[in-house]
Design a protein around this motif. Structure first.
Motif, short mmCIF file in Angstrom:
data_model
loop_
_atom_site.label_atom_id
_atom_site.label_comp_id
_atom_site.label_asym_id
_atom_site.label_seq_id
_atom_site.Cartn_x
_atom_site.Cartn_y
_atom_site.Cartn_z
N GLU A 142 0.80 -1.17 0.12
CA GLU A 142 0.04 -0.01 0.05
C GLU A 142 0.90 1.20 0.05
O GLU A 142 0.38 2.43 -0.10
N ARG A 143 2.26 1.05 0.25
CA ARG A 143 3.21 2.22 0.08
C ARG A 143 3.30 2.88 -1.01
O ARG A 143 3.19 2.16 -2.14
N LYS A 144 3.66 3.92 -1.14
CA LYS A 144 4.12 4.70 -2.43
C LYS A 144 5.62 4.89 -2.49
O LYS A 144 5.94 5.90 -1.63
N ARG A 145 6.13 4.02 -3.40
CA ARG A 145 7.55 4.18 -3.45
C ARG A 145 7.88 4.54 -5.07
O ARG A 145 7.31 3.75 -5.87
N LYS A 146 9.01 5.15 -5.39
CA LYS A 146 9.50 5.11 -6.42
C LYS A 146 10.46 4.00 -6.97
O LYS A 146 11.14 3.38 -5.64
N TYR A 147 10.52 3.32 -8.02
CA TYR A 147 11.44 2.14 -8.18
C TYR A 147 12.61 2.66 -9.37
O TYR A 147 12.04 3.07 -10.07
N LEU A 148 13.74 2.13 -9.06
CA LEU A 148 14.62 2.24 -10.28
C LEU A 148 15.04 0.75 -10.34
O LEU A 148 15.51 0.00 -9.64
N ILE A 149 14.96 0.41 -11.70
CA ILE A 149 15.06 -0.82 -12.19
C ILE A 149 16.42 -0.82 -13.08
O ILE A 149 16.55 -0.26 -14.09
N VAL A 150 17.24 -1.84 -12.30
CA VAL A 150 18.76 -2.04 -13.09
C VAL A 150 18.53 -3.20 -14.04
O VAL A 150 18.32 -4.42 -13.54
N ALA A 151 18.62 -2.92 -15.33
CA ALA A 151 18.43 -4.10 -16.46
C ALA A 151 19.90 -4.36 -16.88
O ALA A 151 20.96 -3.40 -16.87
N GLY A 152 19.79 -5.12 -17.99
CA GLY A 152 21.10 -5.42 -18.58
C GLY A 152 21.33 -6.87 -19.03
O GLY A 152 20.53 -7.69 -18.56
N HIS A 153 21.59 -7.33 -20.24
CA HIS A 153 21.96 -8.60 -20.76
C HIS A 153 22.54 -9.48 -19.75
O HIS A 153 23.01 -9.21 -18.65
N THR A 154 22.29 -10.88 -19.88
CA THR A 154 22.93 -11.76 -18.92
C THR A 154 24.37 -11.53 -18.91
O THR A 154 25.07 -11.54 -19.95
N GLY A 155 25.00 -11.58 -17.77
CA GLY A 155 26.33 -11.38 -17.35
C GLY A 155 26.80 -10.09 -17.28
O GLY A 155 27.94 -9.74 -17.09
N SER A 156 25.85 -9.08 -17.17
CA SER A 156 26.35 -7.69 -17.12
C SER A 156 26.80 -7.07 -15.72
O SER A 156 26.86 -5.97 -15.63
N ARG A 157 27.06 -8.06 -14.92
CA ARG A 157 27.19 -7.93 -13.73
C ARG A 157 26.26 -6.90 -12.76
O ARG A 157 26.77 -6.19 -11.80
N GLU A 245 19.68 0.70 -18.18
CA GLU A 245 20.33 -0.19 -18.83
C GLU A 245 21.89 -0.38 -18.70
O GLU A 245 22.45 0.47 -19.23
N LEU A 246 22.44 -1.32 -18.12
CA LEU A 246 23.85 -1.47 -18.00
C LEU A 246 24.45 -2.10 -19.39
O LEU A 246 24.03 -3.24 -19.46
N VAL A 247 25.45 -1.98 -19.74
CA VAL A 247 25.94 -2.17 -21.08
C VAL A 247 27.48 -2.59 -20.63
O VAL A 247 28.34 -1.87 -20.77
N TYR A 248 27.69 -3.94 -20.83
CA TYR A 248 28.93 -4.45 -20.38
C TYR A 248 29.46 -5.35 -21.77
O TYR A 248 28.74 -5.89 -22.41
N PRO A 249 30.99 -5.30 -21.99
CA PRO A 249 31.31 -5.89 -23.48
C PRO A 249 31.10 -7.31 -23.15
O PRO A 249 31.14 -8.17 -22.42
N PHE A 250 30.71 -7.88 -24.53
CA PHE A 250 30.11 -9.39 -24.87
C PHE A 250 31.14 -10.25 -23.96
O PHE A 250 30.85 -11.11 -23.27
N TRP A 251 32.64 -10.18 -24.49
CA TRP A 251 33.45 -11.18 -24.02
C TRP A 251 33.84 -11.07 -22.34
O TRP A 251 34.02 -12.16 -21.55
N ALA A 252 33.45 -9.71 -21.85
CA ALA A 252 33.53 -9.61 -20.35
C ALA A 252 32.47 -10.20 -19.50
O ALA A 252 32.43 -10.77 -18.68
N ARG A 253 30.95 -10.32 -20.32
CA ARG A 253 30.19 -11.14 -19.86
C ARG A 253 30.24 -12.55 -19.82
O ARG A 253 30.13 -13.18 -18.87
N VAL A 254 30.96 -12.99 -20.84
CA VAL A 254 31.22 -14.63 -21.15
C VAL A 254 32.31 -14.70 -19.86
O VAL A 254 32.03 -15.82 -19.04
#
Length: 350
Positions: A142-157, A245-254
């Motif tokens: 019932e509370r009113k809060r703002k949300y920050l959603i941290v997204a990114g591809h799999t492996g983006s830390r 959106e977090l963007v991390y290098p592909f091979w670093a994700r691997v």
């Protein structure tokens, strides 16, 4: 000589100070328990099942007789265990509990009390604690809060970055940590998944720690994390919140995925996980995965799964969101942390 079992209500507990003795079966304890409780089970899993079957198929009296016959040989063990804990921690109040504050906890508390071990029985058992958690989550909804959603591809830390922010005092709810699951079909590898009840308790505890923060930071999770279902109020916050959106290098994700899942230690579990998604893979990709797995080329295997399975799925989901995401590109963890903090300070925490 008789002893009256002293009782204590859930409202009277001191969660960080009391010593909790959980006398339920190991399976019940593994699913859900009071904070830092010690499991000294009255019955094994099989014994509990036998007593329950006797109660259902025969009578309450016969179930009680069976229960007593199973407990009597264990009285000495219970006494020595609880006496030892009392001597080891003399300043902590000992509270014995079961599921509903019924016969199991009363039997143990009464027996050891008669033998001189001071303890209390929790009225209502852990079920009373469960109700407090449920009411707390209903109030949070019932509370009113703002949300920050941290997204990114799999492996983006994402999880690592959120953990750093939480350690620095930001109002992060690390859903994966609370669930004991990383979210994908590989998410259970190397961790201990929590039950829904345990997850909800840990969530409620974290919300209490966050207090009156006007905003919450979460990772962009799906409705389920393993066997845990995310509450609707968090999913609604995710839908209406501000996204980054977090963007991390592909091979670093691997490399990050390789270090996280440690295929040298979890080959069979990784093979099982791949088997669960194999029906969604093309015939050629399945063959490539099998070859790479047989050769032990797990970095190439993870790269293939990212490129041809996980990244396309993520891109499809990304396109379904109504709001635009702010982009944060980074090559090193510390850089990603500082950039996200700057974003929070400039556009979220005000």
């Amino acid at each position: 000589m008789t002893v009256q079992v002293k009782q204590i209500s859930i409202e009277e507990l001191h969660y960080e100070e009391d010593l909790y003795i959980d006398v339920r079966s190991p399976a019940e304890f593994a699913e859900y328990c009071l904070p830092n409780a010690i499991n000294i089970p009255l019955f094994t899993n099989d014994e509990r099942a036998r007593v329950g079957t006797t109660y259902k198929q025969k009578s309450q009296d016969e179930a009680i007789e069976l229960g007593l016959s199973l407990y009597v040989p264990k009285i000495e063990t219970f006494y020595k265990s609880l006496k030892g804990l009392q001597e080891e921690m003399p300043n902590r109040r000992m509270v014995v509990y079961c599921w509903r504050g019924g016969m199991r906890s009363k039997t143990v508390a009464g027996t050891v009390g008669l033998l001189g071990v001071k303890c209390y029985q929790l009225t209502g058992g852990i079920r009373a604690f469960r109700k407090i958690v449920q009411v707390g989550l209903e109030k949070e909804a019932e509370r009113k809060r703002k949300y920050l959603i941290v997204a990114g591809h799999t492996g983006s830390r994402k999880t690592e970055i959120l953990q750093v922010l939480q350690n620095r005092g930001y109002p992060v709810i690390d859903l994966e940590q609370l669930a004991g699951h990383r979210g994908s079909v590989f998410g259970h590898i190397g961790v201990n998944p929590n039950s829904q009840k345990q997850f909800e308790y840990l969530l409620m505890k974290r919300l209490e720690e966050i207090g009156n923060s006007p905003y919450i930071i979460i990772e962009g999770e799906s409705k389920r994390l393993g066997r845990v279902v995310i509450p609707d109020f968090i999913l609604k916050g995710k839908e209406n919140g501000k996204r980054v959106e977090l963007v991390y290098p592909f091979w670093a994700r691997v490399e990050h995925i390789y270090q996280t899942y440690q295929p040298q230690n979890y080959k069979e579990k990784i093979q099982e996980a791949i088997g669960k998604i194999s029906k969604y893979l093309t015939h050629s990709l399945k063959n490539e995965i099998i070859i790479l797995q047989n050769q032990g080329e797990y970095k190439q295997l993870f790269a293939k799964l990212l490129e041809e399975y996980y990244d396309p799925r993520y891109a499809y989901t990304f396109d379904t969101y109504q709001s635009q995401a702010s982009i944060i590109e980074f090559d090193e963890l510390d850089d990603g942390v500082e950039k996200l903090i700057s974003f929070i300070e400039e556009s979220v925490s005000r």
